[in-house]
Structures are given as C-alpha cells and as structure tokens.
Motif scaffolding. Structure first.
Motif, PDB file in Angstrom:
ATOM      1  N   ARG A  61      19.843  34.799  11.617  1.00  0.00           N
ATOM      2  CA  ARG A  61      18.539  34.932  11.547  1.00  0.00           C
ATOM      3  C   ARG A  61      17.681  34.440  12.870  1.00  0.00           C
ATOM      4  O   ARG A  61      17.013  35.509  13.469  1.00  0.00           O
ATOM      5  N   GLY A  95      20.729  46.766  18.978  1.00  0.00           N
ATOM      6  CA  GLY A  95      19.704  46.346  17.767  1.00  0.00           C
ATOM      7  C   GLY A  95      20.453  46.945  16.499  1.00  0.00           C
ATOM      8  O   GLY A  95      20.157  45.964  15.621  1.00  0.00           O
ATOM      9  N   SER A 109      22.382  37.364   6.304  1.00  0.00           N
ATOM     10  CA  SER A 109      20.906  36.949   6.320  1.00  0.00           C
ATOM     11  C   SER A 109      20.903  35.739   5.845  1.00  0.00           C
ATOM     12  O   SER A 109      19.598  35.163   6.133  1.00  0.00           O
ATOM     13  N   LEU A 152      14.548  45.240  10.144  1.00  0.00           N
ATOM     14  CA  LEU A 152      14.671  43.599  10.351  1.00  0.00           C
ATOM     15  C   LEU A 152      13.622  42.651   9.638  1.00  0.00           C
ATOM     16  O   LEU A 152      14.273  41.595   9.430  1.00  0.00           O
ATOM     17  N   LEU A 172      21.259  44.573  13.180  1.00  0.00           N
ATOM     18  CA  LEU A 172      20.924  44.789  11.838  1.00  0.00           C
ATOM     19  C   LEU A 172      21.992  44.739  10.989  1.00  0.00           C
ATOM     20  O   LEU A 172      21.677  44.306   9.576  1.00  0.00           O
ATOM     21  N   PHE A 210      16.216  40.250  19.351  1.00  0.00           N
ATOM     22  CA  PHE A 210      15.076  41.532  19.519  1.00  0.00           C
ATOM     23  C   PHE A 210      13.874  41.384  20.238  1.00  0.00           C
ATOM     24  O   PHE A 210      13.487  42.194  20.776  1.00  0.00           O
ATOM     25  N   GLU A 252      13.013  50.295  14.108  1.00  0.00           N
ATOM     26  CA  GLU A 252      13.937  49.357  13.414  1.00  0.00           C
ATOM     27  C   GLU A 252      13.256  48.269  13.078  1.00  0.00           C
ATOM     28  O   GLU A 252      13.880  47.227  12.276  1.00  0.00           O
ATOM     29  N   SER A 269      18.994  36.607  15.610  1.00  0.00           N
ATOM     30  CA  SER A 269      18.510  38.120  15.848  1.00  0.00           C
ATOM     31  C   SER A 269      16.969  38.066  16.190  1.00  0.00           C
ATOM     32  O   SER A 269      16.686  38.881  17.040  1.00  0.00           O
ATOM     33  N   ARG A 270      16.124  37.230  15.782  1.00  0.00           N
ATOM     34  CA  ARG A 270      14.897  37.187  16.336  1.00  0.00           C
ATOM     35  C   ARG A 270      14.647  36.984  17.715  1.00  0.00           C
ATOM     36  O   ARG A 270      14.129  37.723  18.378  1.00  0.00           O
TER      37      ARG A 270
END
Length: 885
Positions: A724, A707, A718, A749, A711, A731, A745, A727-728
């Motif tokens: 993005r 994680g 980003s 995020l 980040l 997580f 975290e 990453s969503r």
C-alpha cells in the motif's frame, strides 16, 4: 547480631551461594540498613578487633554513611547530638589505633581509606559548625602518633584524603547540589576560612617542605598538591601566592615524579577567578611564558597534556581580558602577554596526540572569536595578530591530515572515528579564520590543494588532505562575499576554485584507486553547481569517471552506494549539458538496474516485512532508476528512441511483478520484491517527469499501464502495508506524467487502499487526494471522482478518529495529525470549488456528520491550527447546507 550480619554479607556477595539463601541474606542486610539502630551494629562491626573481612567492613561503613546522609538531609530523628558524639568518639579511637605505627596489623586498602575519609567528611559536615571545632586538629594529630607532627606518613595521607573528600562534598562545582546542601556548603566554607584556613595553608606548605625531597613522600606530596589545587578556587589566594609557597610549587615542576601534580596545581591557581588587573599581575609575577617554555614537553604524553591545559588556561584568561576590558593599558598588557603565550597553545594545537591538542581548543576558539570582533571593529588586524592567525591556520591544516598510523575506514574504526570528530572541530577553526581573513584562507588552502595535486604525491593521506581542503574551500565561499578583501573576494574565490577543480580533473590521483580519494573526487565534482556551466567540455570525461570502477561500479561498497546518489545529483544538476551522450550513460548503468530484494538474517522468521530490509542498497539503487528517467527524457533524445529506452526499463519490472505476485502473500521475500518493483516504477516516473522533455501520448500510455499493473497488484496484496505504501508513492510520482488521465484510476486505488489503511496512511492519502483536487479542479472528471470516493473515505476517517488513544502519547499525536489532515482536506475541497460534492445525491446524507465533526474537533482541542481551520470551515459548511435546503 554482628556475627549474623557478617555471615549475611558474605553470603550476599558470594556468586556461588544458593539463590534462595542469597535472597534471604540480602533481605537481612537491607533490614539492618533500614532499622533505626542498624548504624550502631555496623559501626561496632567496622571497628571490632580482630578486623572483619574487607567486604563486611565496607558494607558496615555504607550503613553508617547512609544514616549520616539522612541526617544531613534533615532526618533528625535517626541521629541526635549524642549519637553524633558517639560516632565521633568511636571513629577517633579507631583512627588513633589504625594509624599507630606501634600497633601491628594489616593496613586497609586505599579504597577502604577513601571510604572512611568520606564517612569522616559526612560527620564533619554535621558537627564542625556546632560541636567539633577542633576537627582539623584532631585529624591532623594522626600524623604525629608516635612522633612529631607530620612524621606519620599513613596518618598524614589520611588527613589529606579527608581534605580532598571535603572539597568534593562542599565545594566541587561539577557536582549538582540541592539548595539546602549548597547553603550548608557555603556556611562550612565560611567557617573554615574564618577558623582554620591560615593554619591549613601553613600545614600544606610544611608538608611540601618536609616530604618534597623524601623518596617515600611522592604520594603525600601529590595528594597535598591536589588539595591545594582544589581548595584554591574558594580560599584567599594570597595565602598560597607567596614567594615561599610558589618557589616550592615551581621547584616541584622540576621534580620529575611531582611535575604532573605541580602543573595541575599551577593551572588551578592561574584559573582562579579574580579581577583582570590582579590576573595580569599574577601571570606577570609567575612569568608563565618563560616557565612554560622551560618545561620538558615531548617526553611524557600525560605531562604534555597537563602543560597544554596550563597554556590554555593562561591564554584563555588573557584573551578574555583583551575582549572585555575598556581600559587601554590593561588591554595592551594582556595583548603583550597573549603574544608571548599563544604560540605555546598553537604548538600544542598541532600536537600529534589529539588529547593534547584538544586541551587548547577553548583558548584557540576564544582567540578566533576575539579576532573576528576586532576585524569587524577596526577593519584590519595588527601584524602580530595576523601572524598568530596565520600560524593557527597552518597548524590546523597540518592537523587535519590523516595520521600515518591510521587507514581510511570510512569512520567505522574507533580511532578513525575519534580523528574525524577532532577533524570536524578543527574545521570550525578553519571556517572561523575564513570569516576573519578570507584572503589568508583562500591563499593558504589553495596552496595546500594545488600542492597535493602536483602529480608527484603518491601518499593517499596528502592527496586526501588536499581534497578535504578543496571541499572546505567550496564551503567557505559563502564567507567570501561577506568579508572585506583586498580584491573582489567572490571573483577571486571562483577563479581559484576553477583552477583547483581543473587541476584535480586533469591530475592522475584516481590511479591510486583509494576509496577516500575516489569518494572525495566524486563529491567535489557534484558540489560546485556552476563549475561545469563554464566547462561543458569536461562532461564526457566526468561521465566516464562516474560510470567506471571509480564510481558507480566501484569494488568498495560504501563508495559504490554513495556514488549512485552522487551520479544522480550530477545528472540532475547538469541535464541541460548532457546532450546526445545520455544514451551512452544509460547503457553504462543498465547492468545496475536490477532489483533484488534481501531480507536481513534477523527477519528470516518474521511474518511482517519491513521496507527497511536491505534499505541502504535498495534506496541507493532507486537513484539509478531516477537517473534513468532523467537520461531518457532529455530533449536531445528523440521520441522514438525514448519509447524504446522506456520499455527497456519498464518491461523487466512488469515481468518481475507478474512473476512474484502469485506467491507474495506466503513468501515475504516475494512481497518485498513486489514492493521494490513498485517503488522503482514511482522513482523512474519522477525522473521522466523531471527530465525536461515534454511528455507525449506514447510515454503517458506506458505509465498508464504501470498504474494498472499496480492496481492489479493491490487487488491481491492490499493487506500488506508495504505494498500500500509503495502504491501511494508510485501514483503520486506519476501524476506529473499522467496529469488528469490518472483520475479514472483513483476510485479503484482508493477502494483498495482504504480496506486496510492505518491512521498514518490515511493522513498521507488525504494529502495526495488534496493535491489532485488542487491540480485538476477544472477537469470534467474531477467532480465525479471526488463524488464517488468521498463517502467511503469519510467513513474510514470517522472510524479511525473514533478509536481511543488509550493514553498512548504516540497515538494521541497521530489522532491530532489525523484531525488536522481531515480538516485540511475539507478546506481543500472548499477552496477549490468542490463544496457542492457535499450536497450531491450520493453524499448529502453525510453533510450533517461533516458539520458536527468539524464543530466537535475544533471545540475539543488545544491545538490552535485545528481551531483556526475549524473556524474557517464551519460557517462555509453551514452556508452550503442553507443553500441546499
């Protein structure tokens, strides 16, 4: 003017003409076409002598047709009664000259005569009812120019062309018409039936008698038969169904040049709508089963199709009569005739040519539907019907086999794609039979399967058919418990299925290494979910097959990609049976756990990279990462071994992310590689969470590192939507492993995702946060987390909702979805005891904005779900505000 128009048409149609000159010519032609007197110029141009070029005359007729059609559509200003009489006189004079054998000159091409017959038809539609009652006499007279009636072949053929054109204009049911056009057609048909129908049918019979034996009469007879076949749908059938008439048609069936047209005509006669009793009398009168049995099928593919169509028409009517009639005598007569005619339809069903077989699909489908209702009504089938059902099933099975001229291309070849389409339709018949008589289905299909696996078959087509039928058998099990059976259908089906699967696994069919066989084998291993519960000893053998060159290491790309998913399904379904061989399986797939992003050639110069780039390969590989997570999280794997295996998978991904991160903003391939790495982390995490083994602190620490690595990546990348999105995804998949440990975290995020997020991303992210709130509402850190991120999140949401949709339907849908997601998120906070976060020191200044937004969105929409959520949220927010004051 005529010369100018002729020149303009020639230039307009000349592909080598100067562009500007060509545009001028097109403009001039359009002016003539749109002018009130353009039709006058054009009809004169069409009939002028000597004849103009074909292209000029064709254009001229188009202009005249356009004027006539406008008049038909109600524009009475363009052509009055005198104008119509003028056109009639000019065309009749032209026709008399054109079809006079004594006048030499070039004859028009067939397409020109078809065009002229269409013009005459439009004129007929405008004048027959009022001013041209002698229409048929006048056009038929063309056949007697310079001789007796029906002696002039060109004039006679034109007469028949006009009749065919008339049917298309006023009676063809395949053509959609306006209400006014349909009513005019009805009036014209009524008038024809009253004035001329008897005369016309007598003329057709006379044509067939006079020209049937002449060598030069083929086209005339074919055209005449076509007219009879088309007109029969709306005329009195007794005018045609007479001994003399039908003898002519049946004799034409024996005339090789005419038999195709005669068969079409007979099919149309048989298909005419009439009362059931009359239809039965017609079929019996014609003795159609005997007629069809004597037709020379198997020599001419086109003729076979036509006979199949005839057989289908008769069978279809007889089945419907049996199904619809309550009169016992009528039903029995129809059943008796059906028993005679259906074998021919079944024979055509098995024809090697799919076009011929397809002709009888409607009758077969209708008959199976009828039998299903009969079985339901009576709980049994009569022996003769059961015999037909058995014959249909055996024919379908044989038809399902790949043709010897065809090779397996996984549907990429056009001929194979057509076969697969036919196969899917045949499969529906087989499924219907399973619903009618499950014992017949099981016994027949299992016999085919076991025969294909007997060890002597080396033709891949026979083996593939057996595997295809095994697949069909598995799908058909759902019918076993629903239909009556002599034995317990479910028990019998499971016993047969186990026998077939055991035979398949012990067979040597994989030694052929054929892609169709390999792929079906793997599919069938995965499909019956309970088979291995009773045969766990087969797990090692099946695992070895999966990781071999037959499966995930196949040299056939489509087999390899599909087997990655099938291997995942196999492991997921049987993870409790894998035991201590999981590490062996993981070792066998380790060489495939390599992420290599690929950008298609078309995207080489694009600044934006789509996550679809190389998607089929990458998405398939993700299944292997999920399998890896499953394999290392089975209870049989010790904690120490799990940690080692976990690091062996995670560390190369971390290293790859670190290697590609510095150049990802400038290099699309590196950016895509980072996206793939993050997606692999999330997918691997999902596998670990689903493996069944309790997550320990050492495993959780490794995913906390994952994680944090994500980040760090987001801090740099980003602005890239693919990063993005990944990453969503990652997580969300790590939540079941990290649980509430993920909460510290989340603010980081959120801050990195919100900077560049789109509307759709915000919707997804609110759903993710809502799930966290629901899962961890009782954790001490949850309130602080929500409190810290609510302000920035609401600011971003309101900004997104303030952007106008600009009339775009897609954008309006996104705005509506955004409002739903926002209200759902607020409702989630309230339902999970987080309402007080709205009046915290950090957020209380936003409470009024929240209340106003809820009131506004729920009062300015037609969406019922938004209104409902708003009405639920609003009073609770008011209550929170009143308590805070």
């Amino acid at each position: 003017m005529e010369e100018q128009l002729e020149q303009a048409v020639e230039i307009a149609l000349n592909s080598n003409a100067d562009y500007n000159l060509k545009q001028q010519a097109i403009s001039f032609c359009n002016q003539i076409k749109d002018s009130p007197n353009g039709w006058q110029i054009c009809i004169a141009l069409f009939v002028s002598q000597p004849k103009r070029s074909t292209s000029v005359r064709f254009f001229a007729l188009q202009v005249v047709d356009d004027a006539l059609v406008k008049r038909l559509n109600g524009n009475e200003d363009l052509l009055d009664h005198n104008a119509l009489n003028y056109i009639k006189g000019v065309l009749l004079s032209y026709l008399q000259r054109e079809f006079n054998p004594q006048i030499t000159g070039d004859s028009d091409a067939p397409y020109m005569e078809n065009k002229l017959s269409q013009t005459v038809t439009y004129l007929f539609a405008l004048t027959y009812l009022q001013s041209w009652p002698s229409f048929y006499d006048d056009i038929l007279a063309l056949s007697s120019i310079d001789g007796p009636l029906l002696s002039n072949s060109r004039g006679l053929l034109f007469f028949l062309r006009v009749l065919n054109s008339q049917h298309e204009e006023i009676a063809d049911t395949l053509i959609r018409r306006s209400e006014g056009t349909a009513q005019r057609g009805i009036a014209l048909k009524d008038a024809i039936r009253a004035r001329d129908m008897t005369k016309l049918t007598n003329i057709w019979r006379e044509i067939l008698l006079r020209w049937g034996s002449r060598e030069d009469g083929l086209v005339i007879n074919e055209s005449c038969l076509k007219v009879i076949g088309s007109w029969i749908s709306w005329i009195d059938i007794s005018l045609i169904v007479t001994p003399e008439y039908m003898n002519i048609i049946f004799s034409s069936l024996g005339n090789e040049p005419l038999r195709k047209s005669a068969c079409d005509t007979l099919t149309e006669i048989v298909s005419k709508k009439m009362k059931p009793v009359d239809k039965l009398q017609l079929i019996s009168l014609f003795n159609l089963p005997e007629v069809i049995s004597q037709l020379p099928v198997g020599r001419d593919l086109e003729f076979d199709e036509k006979v199949a169509r005839l057989s289908n028409a008769v069978s279809l009517d007889l089945v419907k009569i049996q199904d619809d009639q309550t009169n016992t005598g009528v039903r029995e007569t129809a059943s008796h005739l059906c028993q005679q005619i259906l074998p021919f339809s079944i024979s055509f069903l098995g024809n090697e040519y799919d076009d011929t077989a397809s002709e009888v699909f409607p009758a077969i489908s209708e008959y199976l539907s009828f039998l299903r209702k009969e079985k339901k009504r009576n709980n049994f089938l009569t022996p003769d019907r059961l015999a037909l059902l058995t014959s249909i099933l055996k024919t379908v099975v044989l038809k399902l086999k790949y043709d010897e001229t065809m090779d397996f291309q996984n549907g990429s070849d056009e001929s194979e794609a057509e076969f697969l389409e036919i196969r899917s339709r045949l499969r529906l018949f087989q499924d219907a039979i399973a619903a009618i008589d499950v014992d017949l289905f099981m016994d027949t299909v299992s016999g085919v399967v076991l025969d294909s696996l007997d060890g002597t078959k080396r033709d891949w087509r026979e083996i593939e058919l057996g595997l295809y039928e095994l697949n069909a058998f598995i799908d058909g099990l759902r019918n076993a418990s629903a239909m009556p059976s002599k034995s317990n259908p479910a028990t019998k089906a499971v016993e047969i299925l186990n026998t077939m699967l055991l035979k398949m696994i012990s067979s040597n069919i994989l030694s052929l290494n054929h892609p169709a066989i390999n792929l079906f084998y793997l599919e069938l291993i995965v499909k019956p979910t309970k088979f291995l519960d009773s045969n766990p000893q087969l797990i090692p053998q099946i695992l070895n097959t999966f990781v071999s060159a037959v499966g995930i290491h196949s040299s056939f790309l489509h087999v390899q990609l599909r087997s990655w998913f099938l291997f995942y399904r196999f492991i997921k379904l049987n993870k409790l049976l894998i035991g201590d061989i999981s590490e062996t399986a993981l070792t066998a797939i380790s060489d495939l756990l390599v992420i290599t992003a690929e950008i298609p050639q078309s995207n080489d110069n694009d600044s934006d990279v789509s996550t679809d780039s190389g998607s089929s390969n990458f998405e398939g590989r993700l299944y292997l990462f999920e399998v890896s997570g499953l394999l290392i999280s089975i209870d049989a794997v010790s904690d120490e071994k799990q940690l080692v295996l976990l690091k062996n998978i995670l560390n190369p991904i971390f290293a790859d992310m670190e290697r590609n991160l510095p150049r990802a903003l400038e290099d699309p391939l590196s950016a895509l590689q980072v996206h793939h790495d993050i997606m692999a982390l999330g997918t691997f995490a999902r596998g670990v969470a689903d493996g069944g083994k309790t997550v320990n602190e050492q495993v959780r620490e490794q995913f906390l590192l994952a994680g944090r690595a994500i980040l760090v990546t987001l801090e740099t990348l980003s602005r890239l939507d693919i990063v993005r999105e990944a990453s969503r995804f990652a997580f969300a998949r790590m939540v079941p492993i990290l649980e509430y440990h993920i909460l510290p975290e989340i603010p980081t995020l959120v801050s990195r995702l919100l900077v560049e997020s789109s509307t759709s991303e915000l919707i997804d992210f609110m759903s993710f946060l809502g799930q966290l709130v629901h899962n961890f509402k009782d954790q001490p850190g949850m309130f602080d987390m929500v409190n810290s991120l609510l302000g920035p999140l609401l600011t971003r949401i309101y900004y997104s909702l303030s952007i106008s949709a600009n009339g775009s339907t897609d954008e309006e849908i996104r705005q509506t979805d955004m409002k739903k997601a926002y209200l759902s998120f607020m409702l989630n906070l309230l339902n999970n005891g987080m309402g007080s976060v709205l009046v915290s020191r950090d957020n209380r200044q936003m409470l009024d904005s929240v209340i106003q937004s809820v009131a506004h969105y729920s009062s300015t929409t037609d969406d019922s779900s938004i209104k409902k959520m708003g009405s639920s949220i609003f009073p609770r927010l008011e209550e929170i505000r009143s308590r805070a004051l």
